[in-house]
Enzyme design. Structure first.
Site, PDB file in Angstrom:
ATOM      1  CB  SER A   1      12.768   0.716   2.438  1.00  0.00           C
ATOM      2  OG  SER A   1      12.963   0.995   3.787  1.00  0.00           O
ATOM      3  CG  LEU A   2       9.306   4.635   0.141  1.00  0.00           C
ATOM      4  CD1 LEU A   2       8.214   4.455  -0.892  1.00  0.00           C
ATOM      5  CD2 LEU A   2       9.676   6.107   0.272  1.00  0.00           C
TER       6      LEU A   2
ATOM      7  CB  CYS B   1     -25.940 -35.306  -6.378  1.00  0.00           C
ATOM      8  SG  CYS B   1     -26.584 -33.630  -6.176  1.00  0.00           S
TER       9      CYS B   1
ATOM     10  CB  CYS C   1     -30.606 -32.508  -9.030  1.00  0.00           C
ATOM     11  SG  CYS C   1     -29.511 -31.739  -7.825  1.00  0.00           S
TER      12      CYS C   1
ATOM     13  NE  ARG D   1      15.604  -1.149  -0.956  1.00  0.00           N
ATOM     14  CZ  ARG D   1      15.389  -1.724   0.213  1.00  0.00           C
ATOM     15  NH1 ARG D   1      15.066  -2.994   0.264  1.00  0.00           N
ATOM     16  NH2 ARG D   1      15.492  -1.043   1.334  1.00  0.00           N
TER      17      ARG D   1
ATOM     18  CD  GLU E   1       6.728   9.136  -7.991  1.00  0.00           C
ATOM     19  OE1 GLU E   1       7.273   8.037  -7.741  1.00  0.00           O
ATOM     20  OE2 GLU E   1       7.344  10.211  -8.047  1.00  0.00           O
TER      21      GLU E   1
ATOM     22  CE  LYS F   1       2.111  -1.265   1.369  1.00  0.00           C
ATOM     23  NZ  LYS F   1       3.145  -1.982   2.095  1.00  0.00           N
TER      24      LYS F   1
ATOM     25  CE  LYS G   1       5.596   0.937  -1.444  1.00  0.00           C
ATOM     26  NZ  LYS G   1       5.703  -0.521  -1.563  1.00  0.00           N
TER      27      LYS G   1
END
Ligand code: IVH
Length: 677
Positions: free
Chosen positions: A83-84, A411, A435, A139, A116, A317, A118
């Site tokens: 993973s990162l 209403c 109204c 994975r 790139e 992120k 993600k």
């Protein structure tokens, strides 16, 4: 035909189908119409059915298996799937490079990175032996995953067999399987129609679709794959740059992300982040950040790994688009047509880059579908410019004092009765223009920029004017006196004069704007324009029969009915009469020939940031003029509307010699066709 003729024909059909598939899914540049593809696939199917001995596992007919599995087998990853580490801001990204430069003894600005997007999907591994897809796996925990070969085979952007040559005998390709937003919307639309449970987001939908034991279901799920690296490689050499490996994967028929770039130094990485963050909502799929990887493989090897993540890569992120928060209350707003919309009041929460304290709940069906109660913990999603939505409820965290949402039977503004039409999800106040909420909403719409465009008459002022009784309908706006306005709190002489001047100026209208400004139900700008073009004058429109109305493009029975109701109402007609008495005017239009729209048959692409309107607004205008709006530039594009920050689409258009117009040019085009801006 002899047996060898048949075999040759099957080979040829497969070759052709593979090539077309590659053009369509990998290069995003279709070369034949869908019908031609379908025809060839059918021919191949018939040929194989008549000669079952000819079928090969990599034939395009063999993507979908017929019988469901009992369970998924386990798969060991010989090369673990890592993973990162994450960086949540520019400082953390700088720290990443500092650590890396220290280790390498290198100077800032000398290391190249592959940047790139993600993708927010599911990490998978594809194993090709001698170019044939032999296994697809999830994975899992990085060492052991699940065998989803049958499911990955159904995904059209995954080749069953690699193209060309020169690939290693054993090549494990890694990447992300995801569901593009359009496919996700389609899936949830189907779920709504069949009253099934909705998927919360594209990622969950992709995960659920891959986890199907019956690959026939996966096959219907609009999944795509984008590759970002390799795992096991045997009997063959790959280049010593990550980016060059990706290029090779592309040549071998795999999809890679066209937004990827190689840049030098961490500052350029940060620039790329800003560039893509601005375009995030424009992409056809969800991304949750940017991945940076040291491009040189020898440096990657030197840097190695810590625990389960490489030292040579990091994910920066984006702000999360979903957060949990508490539903504090539900209030009910009354719209222009009396529709009562429940609005969620939330414990303020930072999501999608802004603090959100309200979300729409749409209607009572939506409340029922979510099963939401006041006091609940909910998941709020805010993606792009879209109004924040409640996507689901964390029922486990429901407090003891939670209470159901009760829809009002009267209403909330005027106390009139409410009604739900049999075929509608909406509950409406039946008070009409009695109204105050509907009065206000009708006036706000009438004066808005794309309707009569009265400058300086904002929502607050409209509310004051109605609350003080100075204005009761749109016509009474034009009877306002300077002395009336000066009674209002915080209204100075200058503002009063400006407002009167703006009202005066707005009297010079166009027929389509005027029709739109009236706020007739279901009559948006596009329909107003069609009506104006079709009838040419107000008189012809107002006296048109239902049949004549139905002759107009975009007008179906529902719209025709709303129009007739408007024209049959003495009250509505008297407002129109009063407006004209007050001096509101326009010139009649020439009746358009056979309804050919000015951009009929053209395909446009919108890219970059626009100053005066959102991209979706620009798209709506283009559609009103008859153009189709596409997501990507191809030889078939007629024109690209490009704002600042336009990227690869603009470059591509220039390469292809396609017309490009900027926003000013576009505004001119719109006004030349009587469209409001
Ligand atoms: S590289 C050793 N590249 O992010 C490097 N991952 O948080 C391992 N992901 O499990 C992954 N886009 O599912 C890489 N361009 C990309 C990616 C990407 C999305 C996902 C992938 C991975 C997760 C790590």
């Amino acid at each position: 035909m002899t047996a060898s003729d048949i075999q040759a024909q099957a080979l040829q059909l497969r070759e052709r189908l593979r090539e077309w598939n590659y053009r369509y899914y990998v290069l995003d540049d279709p070369s034949v119409p869908d019908a031609e593809y379908d025809q060839a696939l059918r021919e191949l199917q018939e040929l194989e059915q008549a000669n079952p001995g000819l079928v090969t596992p990599d034939s395009p007919t063999q993507r979908v298996g017929a019988t469901p599995l009992q369970a998924f087998d386990q798969v060991e990853h010989e090369v673990p799937m890592l993973s990162l580490d994450n960086a949540f801001n520019a400082d953390e990204l700088q720290d990443f490079e500092r650590r890396l430069l220290d280790r390498l003894g290198a100077d800032p600005g000398t290391v190249s990175y592959s940047c790139e997007p993600k993708l927010d999907g599911i990490a998978v591994s594809l194993l090709y032996r001698d170019g044939m897809l032999t296994r697809g796996a999830t994975r899992g925990d990085g060492r052991t995953g699940e065998d989803i070969t049958r499911n990955v085979r159904t995904i059209p952007s995954i080749p069953l067999r690699l193209r060309g040559d020169g690939y290693p005998a054993v090549l494990e390709v890694r990447g992300e399987i995801y569901m593009p937003r359009a496919g996700f919307e389609r899936l949830n639309q189907q779920a709504r129609e069949t009253d099934s449970k909705l998927f919360v987001n594209p990622r969950n939908a992709a995960a659920g679709s891959l986890r199907q034991l019956d690959s026939r279901i996966t096959a219907q799920r609009n999944l795509e794959m984008c590759c970002y690296g390799v795992g096991l490689v045997e009997d063959g050499e790959l280049p010593m740059q990550h980016s060059a490996i990706l290029d090779l994967l592309h040549q071998w028929g795999l999809r890679i992300n066209p937004e990827s770039r190689v840049v030098e130094g961490i500052q350029a990485c940060e620039d790329y982040y800003q560039y893509l963050a601005a375009r995030r909502d424009e992409l056809p799929y969800d991304i949750d950040g940017i991945v940076y990887k040291v491009d040189r493989i020898d440096l990657q090897r030197e840097l190695g790994f810590v625990a389960r993540a490489p030292r040579w890569a990091i994910a920066r992120k984006f702000p999360a688009q979903e957060q949990t928060t508490q539903l504090l209350d539900v209030e009910f707003q009354v719209g222009r047509t009396g529709a009562i919309t429940p609005v969620a009041r939330l414990q303020p929460v930072f999501v999608g880059g802004v603090t959100v304290s309200n979300a729409t709940l749409h209607n009572s069906d939506e409340i029922e579908r979510l099963g939401v109660q006041v006091g609940d913990t909910v998941i709020v999603r805010r993606a792009g410019d879209v109004i924040p939505q409640i996507v689901s409820v964390v029922t486990e965290r429901r407090p003891a004092d939670a209470r159901p949402v009760v829809f009002p039977t009267r209403c909330p503004v005027c106390g009139s009765a409410t009604e739900r039409a049999a075929d509608e999800a909406v509950i409406r106040c039946m008070g009409g223009l009695v109204c105050a909420a509907q009065q206000k909403a009708a006036i706000k719409h009438f004066v808005s920029r794309r309707a009569m465009d009265v400058d300086g008459l904002g929502d607050k002022l409209v509310e004051q004017l109605v609350d003080t009784g100075l204005v009761t309908n749109v016509a009474s706006l034009y009877h306002l006196q300077r002395s009336d306005l000066l009674q209002l709190p915080r209204m100075g002489e200058k503002s009063a004069d400006n407002l009167l001047a703006a009202l005066e100026e707005s009297k010079a209208a166009t027929l389509p704007r005027f029709i739109f400004a009236l706020g007739i139900r279901e009559v948006g700008e596009a329909t107003a324009l069609s009506l104006a073009r079709h009838f040419g004058s107000w008189e012809k429109l107002a006296t048109a029969s239902e049949e004549q109305l139905l002759e107009v493009d975009d007008v179906g029975p529902v719209v025709a009915d709303h129009l007739r109701q408007f024209f049959d109402s003495a009250e509505s007609l008297s407002v129109v009469h009063a407006l004209r008495e007050a001096g509101v005017h326009w010139s009649d239009l020439e009746v358009a020939d056979a309804q050919v729209l000015p951009l009929e048959g053209q395909t446009w692409v919108v890219t970059g940031k626009l100053e005066h309107m959102g991209r979706s607004e620009a798209k709506a205008f283009l559609q009103q003029l008859g153009a189709k709006v596409a997501g990507s530039v191809s030889a078939r594009t007629h024109c690209v509307l490009a704002g600042p920050g336009a990227g690869s689409k603009l470059t591509h258009a220039r390469e292809l010699g396609i017309d490009v117009i900027d926003e000013d040019g576009f505004l001119e085009l719109l006004s030349s066709h009587g469209l409001a801006t």
